[in-house]
Design an enzyme around this catalytic site. Structure first.
Site, PDB file in Angstrom:
ATOM      1  N   LYS B  77      28.712 -90.037  48.779  1.00 33.67           N
ATOM      2  CA  LYS B  77      30.063 -90.447  48.384  1.00 33.67           C
ATOM      3  C   LYS B  77      30.258 -90.373  46.868  1.00 33.67           C
ATOM      4  O   LYS B  77      31.291 -89.885  46.394  1.00 33.67           O
ATOM      5  CB  LYS B  77      30.349 -91.868  48.882  1.00 33.67           C
ATOM      6  N   THR B  79      28.606 -88.487  44.834  1.00 30.97           N
ATOM      7  CA  THR B  79      28.569 -87.063  44.499  1.00 30.97           C
ATOM      8  C   THR B  79      29.938 -86.424  44.739  1.00 30.97           C
ATOM      9  O   THR B  79      30.440 -85.654  43.908  1.00 30.97           O
ATOM     10  CB  THR B  79      27.489 -86.365  45.358  1.00 30.97           C
ATOM     11  N   ARG B 100      31.523 -97.518  39.832  1.00 32.21           N
ATOM     12  CA  ARG B 100      30.746 -98.721  39.529  1.00 32.21           C
ATOM     13  C   ARG B 100      29.486 -98.368  38.737  1.00 32.21           C
ATOM     14  O   ARG B 100      29.000 -97.250  38.786  1.00 32.21           O
ATOM     15  CB  ARG B 100      30.347 -99.428  40.822  1.00 32.21           C
ATOM     16  N   LYS B 111      14.746 -95.286  46.533  1.00 34.78           N
ATOM     17  CA  LYS B 111      15.231 -94.117  45.810  1.00 34.78           C
ATOM     18  C   LYS B 111      16.740 -93.988  45.967  1.00 34.78           C
ATOM     19  O   LYS B 111      17.287 -94.194  47.039  1.00 34.78           O
ATOM     20  CB  LYS B 111      14.584 -92.856  46.356  1.00 34.78           C
ATOM     21  N   ALA B 279      29.025-103.577  47.962  1.00 34.72           N
ATOM     22  CA  ALA B 279      30.128-103.680  48.913  1.00 34.72           C
ATOM     23  C   ALA B 279      29.733-104.416  50.186  1.00 34.72           C
ATOM     24  O   ALA B 279      30.596-104.786  50.975  1.00 34.72           O
ATOM     25  CB  ALA B 279      30.656-102.293  49.263  1.00 34.72           C
ATOM     26  N   PHE B 307      29.832 -98.278  50.151  1.00 40.31           N
ATOM     27  CA  PHE B 307      29.496 -98.119  51.560  1.00 40.31           C
ATOM     28  C   PHE B 307      30.677 -97.556  52.365  1.00 40.31           C
ATOM     29  O   PHE B 307      31.478 -96.791  51.820  1.00 40.31           O
ATOM     30  CB  PHE B 307      28.964 -99.436  52.140  1.00 40.31           C
ATOM     31  N   PHE B 387      25.494 -79.652  53.917  1.00 33.64           N
ATOM     32  CA  PHE B 387      24.061 -79.525  53.660  1.00 33.64           C
ATOM     33  C   PHE B 387      23.610 -78.145  54.124  1.00 33.64           C
ATOM     34  O   PHE B 387      24.238 -77.540  54.992  1.00 33.64           O
ATOM     35  CB  PHE B 387      23.281 -80.601  54.426  1.00 33.64           C
ATOM     36  N   TRP B 415      27.474 -80.759  45.430  1.00 36.17           N
ATOM     37  CA  TRP B 415      26.097 -80.968  44.959  1.00 36.17           C
ATOM     38  C   TRP B 415      25.593 -79.688  44.312  1.00 36.17           C
ATOM     39  O   TRP B 415      25.068 -79.706  43.205  1.00 36.17           O
ATOM     40  CB  TRP B 415      25.194 -81.375  46.131  1.00 36.17           C
TER      41      TRP B 415
END
Lengths: 562, 562
Positions: B77, B79, B100, B111, B279, B307, B387, B415
């Site tokens: 999100k 990204t 944020r 990670k 969130a 989220f 992806f 991405w």
């Protein structure tokens, strides 16, 4: 003359001052815009590249400012440090100031920032006294991240066999918060971790603060962090940060905090303010990075160490010099007539009254500290920080007393007049340095036993008659020796108010013993802490905390900082 | 296409990017050097004067980015938020991003930073993911200073008659530290304060974080701080910060933290990153200061909420819009084929396999979230963050499914390609805005009862069948009503993984009830928190924390951040 009640407050004077952009201050010491990282318009960090480039330069001379034991009357050591720096610059000597950064705990607790006073202040005082550039917050984060990683390690299987009863790494907050001194954590059942006793120290007493201040570069920092002992196993073997494998993460959290912070005085003298260990419960000196960098950028560095010469100066000379190779060329011992009278028994309410008898008796405290400096083989000047109500007779008495003792003495009026009020002191210091009668030596060898080292400090610096180790301290001494760590210097934790470990004994007490209740090996910092008397590593707040007077208006202008 | 394993890592891409000086980014949105306060070369805060000057300007349009319920498969999100901002700028639309700031807890725990990924990142990612400009540290300081002041008040005589068993103000650290969830403090005898139960929340769940994010200016901030309830007396009367008289001190500690932070994307789009409430356990939106300022500086603002749409977006639309007057012109709902397959029951290990059945079932989760956005009366676009291993058949199936539902859908490859990969999405969003079919409405009225408000969220947003209040929650509801506080909106604390309060129920569960175990009035934030299920306000660390891979070299270059 310090006459605060009748005059403008420190924050008023600070807010009326016209600051130069920090880029101009950087330029004044030969740094370019590329060498600094600005934090707002009036603060900057020096980049690692800039510091590296300076390595080839010659070192300037370091002047160490210390004082008598502090009293509620006020001594003004930071004020004199700033004023002396300004005075030297007025005399055409390229001078930089190197000081510690204040902790939020005392700022919100008892009145009294740590940025000087009157016309001898470093600016912007509000920022420096609050979060500044975030160094202390980075240390708090690293300290508590380590704690969380230790507790998580135990919770997740404890492959290192850590004995939860023998975790010596405490959590930390940069606040005065007595309720966190002794806590029990991990309550609430298996999901919430493993219950155990813990406690919080004030961040400025964290070993990571000492590591930051005593590291020569990031590599040194990381290797010191790796060596910190955090716990012992059920087999009583030490567990270090490197066993947990998190020294890289801790160093990463500190990557910017290690860069010294550039600010200016009201007179635009350059100052590096960096690192803030207390001198009673920690080693009390600004960072090696700041002092060394200042010495590369200027011909003279005026630096301070915390509280009286029994604490900050002793640790500067026995610990910081060893870790850095920095040696002071001269020492300034600050006193006020008011404070000396308190040491001589005058009650605080009567300090406005002339009292030669109390003054004479109080001078013994000053005498002890100057003897200590002499034992270190260093030339010194006594600086009398003048207050408005000091009488002519008192000043005359003091001058004659100093002459009788063969001491250099200088009156300063830096609170009221800035650098101009410190010219006499600056000239006296320069003349001491020119005489070049510097025979610096340590007060103990690292190869001495722990007992011999503590004893040397107690006898030579405090004027005590000996030490009493608690049974716990004796057991710890044995453990330290067994682990092969006894070759470290000693960092005494002792009340600042007295030469003894009893805060009520002012003046120059004698025939007292120092109670060592605990010995804590700090392998990352590279010293052994000796906790004496009732000294606490987490202060408390007073009945009326300074926080009650702190405020900010809708434009961001601060009020209630002192 | 997100193909991280085969390609450069996020931190590699970030470190290879060539940043513009932050002054140039400021200039690109019409700000001068005087309007910003630099924090290093690539970060700056906007001054209050600069923000004041903008008041007369027209507001740009706000685009809110949300997503399906997150899964370990990754949705991207942040990204997509960054990539959409870059894409709009590529299309010649003056666009700013508002996001944020990340919490250190997850950064050192699991990670996943919060600065986007690949070629759609905000920079400098290392700084933003670590201490950034110190905002969160300032909140931690203010939060814990308040705790220390409360405990000190009790220790020093307790003139406010605070019942130590009814202190609701908890301490906070910006770390994942399960061992601090439930603690006992004040142990060790009368000198160490008054023993009592306490606990630590992660700072991003602190009410002060919410106050900072929901304040329109410093005055608003101070008055919200003053209203915060910290405890109850022995007579069960609320004790507020204003009763302690320390709202000025807390506001002073936050005076710089309230200024939004300017950074840039890899493509030099301007971004304001400010405030970081989670969130799940907080309201999940960046600050009003950042979103409002971005809307003044640009024609379009792309902002995210945390989220899935059941958490961040619901709170954005029911809470943040009310406090700020900001209303989004369009919403983007992000999903990935991988994540949808997980929602449809595919195990993580099999996500590389084509699975139309799982995809079809998982699409029900997406459908629920789009229905929610429709209930709010807002136009939306579904963004499929592509992806590498998504198959043509899967993509075709998805496109047809969206067409059947009458939904706008756009593939993004931000991405791998940055803004270029988001052009299709940007065009779809612009066309939605042009259609101007915005009938925004709230899902409940403030005058509804607490039960009605929670019920509306449970039924309309989660798709649940009802609520079960614990006896504690019922008692608290009664207290809140008695105190006249029930006119506030609700901030749900719920697991992010499921539409229900059971993290194991993926997809689109039905016929479930939400367990409300606690209701906490947060008068400063201006909402009532409803804690549901087992959600915790202090996360824990995993068995192998990300900290183990974090490192820094001797030049200050970071490694191991994701």
């Amino acid at each position: 003359m310090e006459t605060k009640p009748l005059m403008k407050s420190d924050i008023q004077i600070a807010q009326e001052a016209v600051l130069k952009p920090i880029s101009a201050i950087a330029e004044s010491v030969g740094l370019t815009l590329d060498d600094i990282e600005q934090y707002g318009k009036y603060k900057a960090k020096l980049s690692y590249e800039a510091i590296d480039k300076l390595a080839v330069k010659q070192d300037g001379k370091v002047i160490l400012v210390t004082s008598i034991n502090p009293t509620p009357a006020g001594e003004g050591k930071s004020t004199v440090t700033v004023g002396l720096g300004d005075a030297l610059n007025q005399l055409g000597k390229r001078t930089m100031i190197a000081m510690r950064e204040p902790s939020l705990g005392p700022t919100m607790g008892i009145k009294g920032g740590a940025t000087g006073g009157g016309y001898s202040q470093v600016l912007p005082m509000e920022d420096i006294n609050l979060h500044f550039t975030g160094d202390i917050h980075a240390i708090t984060s690293a300290n508590n991240a380590l704690s969380a990683l230790i507790d998580n390690h135990i919770h997740q299987g404890n492959s290192l066999n850590i004995d939860a009863r023998r975790i010596v790494w405490k959590r930390a907050l940069d606040l005065n918060d007595r309720a966190l001194r002794k806590v029990v954590i991990g309550l609430g059942g298996p999901v919430q971790g493993v219950p155990r006793e813990d406690g919080f120290d004030i961040t400025v007493a964290s070993e990571i603060m000492a590591v930051l201040c005593l590291s020569n570069d990031l590599e040194d920092l990381k290797s010191r962090l790796a060596k910190m002992v955090v716990a012992y196993t059920y087999d009583k073997e030490p567990v270090k940060v490197e066993d947990l494998g998190v020294e890289g993460a801790l160093a990463l959290l500190l990557k910017d905090a290690l860069k010294p912070n550039l600010v200016q005085t009201i007179e635009h003298s350059p100052a590096l303010i960096h690192g803030g260990p207390f001198a009673n419960i920690a080693h009390g000196c600004n960072s090696i990075a700041a002092t060394k960098t200042a010495a590369k950028l200027a011909d003279f560095v005026v630096t301070e160490s915390g509280f009286g010469a029994d604490l900050g100066a002793e640790k500067f000379l026995n610990i910081k010099t060893r870790a850095s190779g920095i040696q002071p060329s001269a020492v300034v011992v600050v006193a006020t007539i008011r404070a000396l009278k308190m040491h001589g028994g005058a009650p605080k309410a009567n300090l406005h009254l002339e009292d030669l008898q109390a003054l004479e008796k109080g001078l013994e405290n000053l005498k002890k500290h100057t003897e200590t400096i002499e034992k270190f083989g260093l030339p010194f000047v006594v600086a009398i920080n003048r207050f408005a109500l000091d009488t002519d007779l008192e000043l005359k008495f003091l001058a004659e007393w100093c002459e009788k003792q063969g001491m250099e003495v200088a009156l300063t009026e830096v609170w009221e007049h800035g650098g101009k009020g410190g010219i006499q002191l600056a000239q006296a210091v320069l003349s001491q340095i020119e005489k070049n009668e510097n025979n610096f030596n340590y007060l103990y060898e690292l190869t001495d036993t722990i007992e011999e080292k503590v004893n040397s400090i107690v006898k030579n610096v405090y004027g005590g008659s000996g030490i009493e180790f608690s049974s716990k301290a004796l057991r710890q001494m044995h453990e330290i020796e067994k682990n092969g760590w006894s070759g470290l210097p000693i960092c005494m934790a002792k009340t600042q108010y007295s030469l003894s470990d009893n805060p009520g004994l002012l003046g120059r007490p004698s025939n007292f013993k120092i109670q060592v209740r605990e010995l804590q090996p700090k392998l990352g910092a590279g010293f052994i802490v000796a906790l004496t008397g009732d000294v606490m590593t987490m202060p408390g707040l007073p009945k009326k905390p300074a926080a009650l007077e702190m405020d900010v208006d809708n434009t961001g202008k601060a009020a209630g900082l002192f």
